[in-house]
Design a protein around this motif. Structure first.
Motif, PDB file in Angstrom:
ATOM      1  N   ARG A  23     107.428  18.345  52.503  1.00 52.59           N
ATOM      2  CA  ARG A  23     107.586  19.276  53.296  1.00 52.59           C
ATOM      3  C   ARG A  23     108.451  19.017  54.657  1.00 52.59           C
ATOM      4  O   ARG A  23     109.098  19.787  55.248  1.00 52.59           O
ATOM      5  CB  ARG A  23     106.100  19.854  53.613  1.00 52.59           C
ATOM      6  N   PHE A  24     108.152  17.937  55.211  1.00 54.95           N
ATOM      7  CA  PHE A  24     108.902  17.514  56.740  1.00 54.95           C
ATOM      8  C   PHE A  24     110.222  17.173  56.090  1.00 54.95           C
ATOM      9  O   PHE A  24     111.162  17.635  57.123  1.00 54.95           O
ATOM     10  CB  PHE A  24     108.248  16.578  57.318  1.00 54.95           C
ATOM     11  N   VAL A  25     110.524  16.740  55.107  1.00 55.66           N
ATOM     12  CA  VAL A  25     112.114  16.423  54.792  1.00 55.66           C
ATOM     13  C   VAL A  25     112.714  17.796  54.705  1.00 55.66           C
ATOM     14  O   VAL A  25     114.070  18.009  55.235  1.00 55.66           O
ATOM     15  CB  VAL A  25     111.977  15.597  53.429  1.00 55.66           C
ATOM     16  N   GLU A  44     118.051  11.168  54.441  1.00 56.91           N
ATOM     17  CA  GLU A  44     117.593   9.741  54.990  1.00 56.91           C
ATOM     18  C   GLU A  44     117.107   9.749  56.212  1.00 56.91           C
ATOM     19  O   GLU A  44     116.102   9.038  56.724  1.00 56.91           O
ATOM     20  CB  GLU A  44     118.983   8.862  54.785  1.00 56.91           C
ATOM     21  N   GLN A  45     117.657  10.689  57.304  1.00 62.39           N
ATOM     22  CA  GLN A  45     117.315  10.680  58.455  1.00 62.39           C
ATOM     23  C   GLN A  45     115.902  11.394  58.570  1.00 62.39           C
ATOM     24  O   GLN A  45     115.091  11.107  59.471  1.00 62.39           O
ATOM     25  CB  GLN A  45     118.145  11.414  59.629  1.00 62.39           C
ATOM     26  N   ALA A  46     115.724  12.432  57.783  1.00 61.40           N
ATOM     27  CA  ALA A  46     114.247  13.163  57.659  1.00 61.40           C
ATOM     28  C   ALA A  46     113.061  12.168  57.399  1.00 61.40           C
ATOM     29  O   ALA A  46     112.027  12.162  57.940  1.00 61.40           O
ATOM     30  CB  ALA A  46     114.387  14.242  56.848  1.00 61.40           C
ATOM     31  N   HIS A  47     113.653  11.353  56.231  1.00 63.46           N
ATOM     32  CA  HIS A  47     112.466  10.323  55.877  1.00 63.46           C
ATOM     33  C   HIS A  47     111.933   9.401  57.127  1.00 63.46           C
ATOM     34  O   HIS A  47     111.130   9.196  57.308  1.00 63.46           O
ATOM     35  CB  HIS A  47     112.801   9.738  54.780  1.00 63.46           C
ATOM     36  N   ALA A  48     113.228   8.906  57.858  1.00 64.35           N
ATOM     37  CA  ALA A  48     113.026   8.155  58.723  1.00 64.35           C
ATOM     38  C   ALA A  48     112.253   8.770  59.923  1.00 64.35           C
ATOM     39  O   ALA A  48     111.143   8.255  60.689  1.00 64.35           O
ATOM     40  CB  ALA A  48     114.417   7.510  59.361  1.00 64.35           C
ATOM     41  N   ARG A  49     112.497   9.829  60.029  1.00 63.19           N
ATOM     42  CA  ARG A  49     111.762  10.679  61.134  1.00 63.19           C
ATOM     43  C   ARG A  49     110.258  10.946  61.058  1.00 63.19           C
ATOM     44  O   ARG A  49     109.399  10.838  61.669  1.00 63.19           O
ATOM     45  CB  ARG A  49     112.337  12.003  61.626  1.00 63.19           C
ATOM     46  N   PHE A  50     110.079  11.031  59.695  1.00 61.37           N
ATOM     47  CA  PHE A  50     108.600  11.445  59.213  1.00 61.37           C
ATOM     48  C   PHE A  50     107.969   9.964  59.204  1.00 61.37           C
ATOM     49  O   PHE A  50     106.849  10.061  59.847  1.00 61.37           O
ATOM     50  CB  PHE A  50     108.657  11.626  57.704  1.00 61.37           C
ATOM     51  N   ASP A  51     108.596   8.938  58.869  1.00 65.21           N
ATOM     52  CA  ASP A  51     107.830   7.781  58.829  1.00 65.21           C
ATOM     53  C   ASP A  51     107.767   7.435  60.544  1.00 65.21           C
ATOM     54  O   ASP A  51     106.446   6.837  60.774  1.00 65.21           O
ATOM     55  CB  ASP A  51     108.829   6.494  58.572  1.00 65.21           C
ATOM     56  N   ALA A  54     104.242   9.293  61.638  1.00 61.76           N
ATOM     57  CA  ALA A  54     103.451   8.826  61.136  1.00 61.76           C
ATOM     58  C   ALA A  54     102.990   7.576  61.944  1.00 61.76           C
ATOM     59  O   ALA A  54     101.725   7.333  62.080  1.00 61.76           O
ATOM     60  CB  ALA A  54     103.489   8.386  59.614  1.00 61.76           C
ATOM     61  N   GLU A  55     103.919   6.528  62.273  1.00 66.24           N
ATOM     62  CA  GLU A  55     103.920   5.471  63.110  1.00 66.24           C
ATOM     63  C   GLU A  55     103.209   5.804  64.354  1.00 66.24           C
ATOM     64  O   GLU A  55     102.448   5.000  64.819  1.00 66.24           O
ATOM     65  CB  GLU A  55     105.035   4.676  63.113  1.00 66.24           C
ATOM     66  N   VAL A  56     103.852   6.801  65.074  1.00 68.45           N
ATOM     67  CA  VAL A  56     103.532   7.122  66.365  1.00 68.45           C
ATOM     68  C   VAL A  56     101.652   7.555  66.245  1.00 68.45           C
ATOM     69  O   VAL A  56     101.042   7.308  67.073  1.00 68.45           O
ATOM     70  CB  VAL A  56     104.349   8.146  67.132  1.00 68.45           C
ATOM     71  N   CYS A  57     101.541   8.461  65.405  1.00 63.97           N
ATOM     72  CA  CYS A  57     100.133   8.822  65.218  1.00 63.97           C
ATOM     73  C   CYS A  57      99.072   7.861  64.976  1.00 63.97           C
ATOM     74  O   CYS A  57      97.988   7.976  65.347  1.00 63.97           O
ATOM     75  CB  CYS A  57     100.156  10.035  64.096  1.00 63.97           C
ATOM     76  N   ARG A  58      99.433   6.732  64.405  1.00 62.33           N
ATOM     77  CA  ARG A  58      98.635   5.631  63.978  1.00 62.33           C
ATOM     78  C   ARG A  58      98.240   4.974  65.386  1.00 62.33           C
ATOM     79  O   ARG A  58      97.144   4.542  65.642  1.00 62.33           O
ATOM     80  CB  ARG A  58      99.016   4.609  63.026  1.00 62.33           C
ATOM     81  N   LYS A  64     102.938  13.397  67.436  1.00 65.49           N
ATOM     82  CA  LYS A  64     103.242  14.545  66.598  1.00 65.49           C
ATOM     83  C   LYS A  64     102.876  14.346  65.347  1.00 65.49           C
ATOM     84  O   LYS A  64     102.855  13.504  64.536  1.00 65.49           O
ATOM     85  CB  LYS A  64     104.935  14.527  66.708  1.00 65.49           C
ATOM     86  N   GLN A  65     102.216  15.854  65.003  1.00 68.43           N
ATOM     87  CA  GLN A  65     101.369  15.917  63.761  1.00 68.43           C
ATOM     88  C   GLN A  65     101.541  17.233  63.148  1.00 68.43           C
ATOM     89  O   GLN A  65     101.917  18.012  63.878  1.00 68.43           O
ATOM     90  CB  GLN A  65     100.164  15.490  63.681  1.00 68.43           C
ATOM     91  N   PRO A  66     101.395  17.237  61.895  1.00 65.57           N
ATOM     92  CA  PRO A  66     101.432  18.638  61.044  1.00 65.57           C
ATOM     93  C   PRO A  66     100.625  19.549  61.766  1.00 65.57           C
ATOM     94  O   PRO A  66      99.349  19.550  62.080  1.00 65.57           O
ATOM     95  CB  PRO A  66     100.996  18.393  59.649  1.00 65.57           C
ATOM     96  N   VAL A  67     101.039  20.869  61.684  1.00 67.54           N
ATOM     97  CA  VAL A  67     100.213  22.182  61.936  1.00 67.54           C
ATOM     98  C   VAL A  67     100.406  22.909  60.890  1.00 67.54           C
ATOM     99  O   VAL A  67     101.233  23.381  60.096  1.00 67.54           O
ATOM    100  CB  VAL A  67     100.938  22.983  63.009  1.00 67.54           C
ATOM    101  N   VAL A  68      98.950  22.901  60.093  1.00 72.89           N
ATOM    102  CA  VAL A  68      98.806  23.435  59.038  1.00 72.89           C
ATOM    103  C   VAL A  68      97.967  24.784  59.232  1.00 72.89           C
ATOM    104  O   VAL A  68      97.067  24.919  59.717  1.00 72.89           O
ATOM    105  CB  VAL A  68      97.972  22.680  57.904  1.00 72.89           C
ATOM    106  N   GLU A  69      98.694  26.103  58.353  1.00 77.50           N
ATOM    107  CA  GLU A  69      97.802  27.283  58.561  1.00 77.50           C
ATOM    108  C   GLU A  69      96.769  27.252  57.454  1.00 77.50           C
ATOM    109  O   GLU A  69      96.944  26.961  56.556  1.00 77.50           O
ATOM    110  CB  GLU A  69      99.038  28.165  58.056  1.00 77.50           C
TER     111      GLU A  69
END
Length: 170
Positions: A23-25, A44-51, A54-58, A64-69
């Motif tokens: 979804r984020f890609v 490729e950039q989108a995968h890196a941004r998602f990674d 996730a790293e920052v959230c750990r 930055k984290q998902p907002v889910v309806e």
């Protein structure tokens, strides 16, 4: 639901999960989602941004984290902080971004206020927000979150409005 989730009346804000990657890609490659960003991302950039997200959230419980309806279970965007350097100073930068069909519903404010409440439990210090001067909607949201205008400065060559918010005794 993870124990780290923040639940509002209409939304869930929670750390990213591997299942969120596709979804984020998709979102990071969408011009409407990436409005007021430098450009859409390649796959490729989108995968890196998602990674990175996730790293920052750990490391930071309000990264930055998902907002889910809640009604649909669909990821409609993200909110939270990331690391940034501005004018030679390291900051935690608050940001949010929503899919175009989720805008105008108060989701950015609702999700951000909920995650800011979580941030107040673990963090004392200043947060920075960077808003494109042409992004009127985002200026309204950042004001509702309690950020105040600090200054305008160029970032990556473009003029940006900077806002700050101090949490705790920071």
């Amino acid at each position: 639901m993870t124990r780290d989730a923040v639940i509002t009346e209409r939304l869930v804000v929670r750390p990213p999960q591997d299942a969120d990657r596709s979804r984020f890609v998709e979102l990071f490659g969408d011009a409407d989602f990436m409005a007021f960003a430098t450009d859409v991302l390649t796959e490729e950039q989108a995968h890196a941004r998602f990674d990175h997200m996730a790293e920052v959230c750990r490391a930071i419980p309000f990264g930055k984290q998902p907002v889910v309806e809640l009604a649909s279970g669909r990821i409609v965007g993200y909110t939270g902080v990331d690391h940034i350097e501005v004018d030679g100073r390291a900051w935690l930068e608050w940001g949010y971004r929503l899919a175009s069909d989720a805008r105008g519903r108060g989701y950015a404010t609702e999700a951000s206020l909920a995650l800011l409440a979580k941030a107040r439990e673990t963090y004392a210090g200043e947060l920075l927000a960077i808003i494109d001067p042409a992004n009127v909607a985002s200026r309204h949201v950042i004001g509702k979150l309690g950020f105040t205008f600090w200054k305008q400065t160029p970032i990556d060559g473009d003029p940006c409005d900077l806002f700050t918010l101090t949490l705790g005794d920071g």
